[in-house]
Design a protein around this motif. Structure first.
Motif, mmCIF file in Angstrom:
data_model
loop_
_atom_site.group_PDB
_atom_site.id
_atom_site.type_symbol
_atom_site.label_atom_id
_atom_site.label_comp_id
_atom_site.label_asym_id
_atom_site.label_seq_id
_atom_site.Cartn_x
_atom_site.Cartn_y
_atom_site.Cartn_z
ATOM 1 N N GLU A 71 -1.427 3.776 7.440
ATOM 2 C CA GLU A 71 -1.195 4.213 6.065
ATOM 3 C C GLU A 71 -1.867 3.256 5.074
ATOM 4 O O GLU A 71 -2.438 3.688 4.080
ATOM 5 C CB GLU A 71 0.324 4.305 5.817
ATOM 6 C CG GLU A 71 0.727 4.787 4.439
ATOM 7 C CD GLU A 71 0.318 6.232 4.169
ATOM 8 O OE1 GLU A 71 -0.203 6.899 5.073
ATOM 9 O OE2 GLU A 71 0.498 6.671 3.016
ATOM 10 N N ILE A 72 -1.815 1.972 5.352
ATOM 11 C CA ILE A 72 -2.450 0.984 4.481
ATOM 12 C C ILE A 72 -3.955 1.228 4.437
ATOM 13 O O ILE A 72 -4.568 1.214 3.369
ATOM 14 C CB ILE A 72 -2.136 -0.456 4.962
ATOM 15 C CG1 ILE A 72 -0.686 -0.798 4.622
ATOM 16 C CG2 ILE A 72 -3.085 -1.472 4.328
ATOM 17 C CD1 ILE A 72 -0.202 -2.111 5.182
ATOM 18 N N LYS A 73 -4.532 1.498 5.595
ATOM 19 C CA LYS A 73 -5.977 1.765 5.643
ATOM 20 C C LYS A 73 -6.320 3.013 4.843
ATOM 21 O O LYS A 73 -7.332 3.060 4.142
ATOM 22 C CB LYS A 73 -6.427 1.924 7.098
ATOM 23 C CG LYS A 73 -6.565 0.581 7.775
ATOM 24 C CD LYS A 73 -7.308 0.679 9.090
ATOM 25 C CE LYS A 73 -7.439 -0.702 9.714
ATOM 26 N NZ LYS A 73 -7.164 -0.677 11.145
ATOM 27 N N ARG A 74 -5.469 4.036 4.952
ATOM 28 C CA ARG A 74 -5.713 5.279 4.227
ATOM 29 C C ARG A 74 -5.640 5.023 2.718
ATOM 30 O O ARG A 74 -6.502 5.461 1.955
ATOM 31 C CB ARG A 74 -4.679 6.339 4.623
ATOM 32 C CG ARG A 74 -5.009 7.739 4.148
ATOM 33 C CD ARG A 74 -3.874 8.704 4.448
ATOM 34 N NE ARG A 74 -2.683 8.424 3.649
ATOM 35 C CZ ARG A 74 -2.550 8.765 2.375
ATOM 36 N NH1 ARG A 74 -3.516 9.403 1.764
ATOM 37 N NH2 ARG A 74 -1.451 8.466 1.701
ATOM 38 N N LEU A 75 -4.627 4.300 2.299
ATOM 39 C CA LEU A 75 -4.454 4.009 0.873
ATOM 40 C C LEU A 75 -5.590 3.145 0.351
ATOM 41 O O LEU A 75 -6.059 3.331 -0.769
ATOM 42 C CB LEU A 75 -3.108 3.317 0.634
ATOM 43 C CG LEU A 75 -1.877 4.209 0.799
ATOM 44 C CD1 LEU A 75 -0.606 3.380 0.831
ATOM 45 C CD2 LEU A 75 -1.797 5.226 -0.325
ATOM 46 N N GLU A 76 -6.025 2.216 1.186
ATOM 47 C CA GLU A 76 -7.142 1.357 0.781
ATOM 48 C C GLU A 76 -8.396 2.184 0.545
ATOM 49 O O GLU A 76 -9.165 1.930 -0.376
ATOM 50 C CB GLU A 76 -7.394 0.276 1.827
ATOM 51 C CG GLU A 76 -6.559 -0.954 1.569
ATOM 52 C CD GLU A 76 -6.661 -1.993 2.668
ATOM 53 O OE1 GLU A 76 -6.137 -3.081 2.484
ATOM 54 O OE2 GLU A 76 -7.255 -1.694 3.725
#
Ligand SMILES: [Zn+2]
Length: 131
Positions: free
Chosen positions: A32-37
């Motif tokens: 999820e962090i990668k997606r948001l980034e």
């Protein structure tokens, strides 16, 4: 034997189970962090794209929502990062065998609660008390 200093602990088997649970959650969080980034750096990639003109016109009309989206993504990103920190701390507690014990009353936190909120350090009773 001194019963007063003997702390309650989850068994090795239970700790292994919780570790699996947290590792799975951590994997989801990292994804999820990668997606948001990728959402928050969307503008940079747009500038590098070859069909700049068409996306630029579209972008201008949509600039309000776009920056709102980014702001939201930033907010989620900081939340997810915080959550990731909690999960890592929980993993460290598992290694020390201190995981799943309420820091308020020193009792074991019920399994159902740990499954729901694996990084918690409070049982429901103590959590409500601290509110
Ligand atoms: Zn408690």
């Amino acid at each position: 034997m001194n019963d007063k200093t003997q702390k309650k602990r989850w068994s090795k088997k239970d700790l292994d189970y919780f570790r699996e649970l947290i590792l799975k959650k951590r994997e989801e969080t990292v994804k999820e962090i990668k997606r948001l980034e990728s959402v928050t750096i969307k503008d940079k990639t747009r500038q590098n794209s070859t069909n700049l003109d068409s996306t630029y016109a579209y972008h201008m009309a949509d600039v309000g929502t776009d920056s709102q989206e980014r702001e939201k993504a930033f907010l989620w990103l900081s939340r997810e990062n915080k959550f990731l920190g909690y999960l890592n701390a929980a993993l460290r507690r598992i290694e020390k065998g201190e995981y799943g014990v309420c820091i308020g009353c020193q009792e074991l936190i019920p399994k159902e609660r740990l499954e729901e909120v694996p990084h918690t350090q409070h049982c429901v009773k103590c959590k409500n008390k601290s509110k």
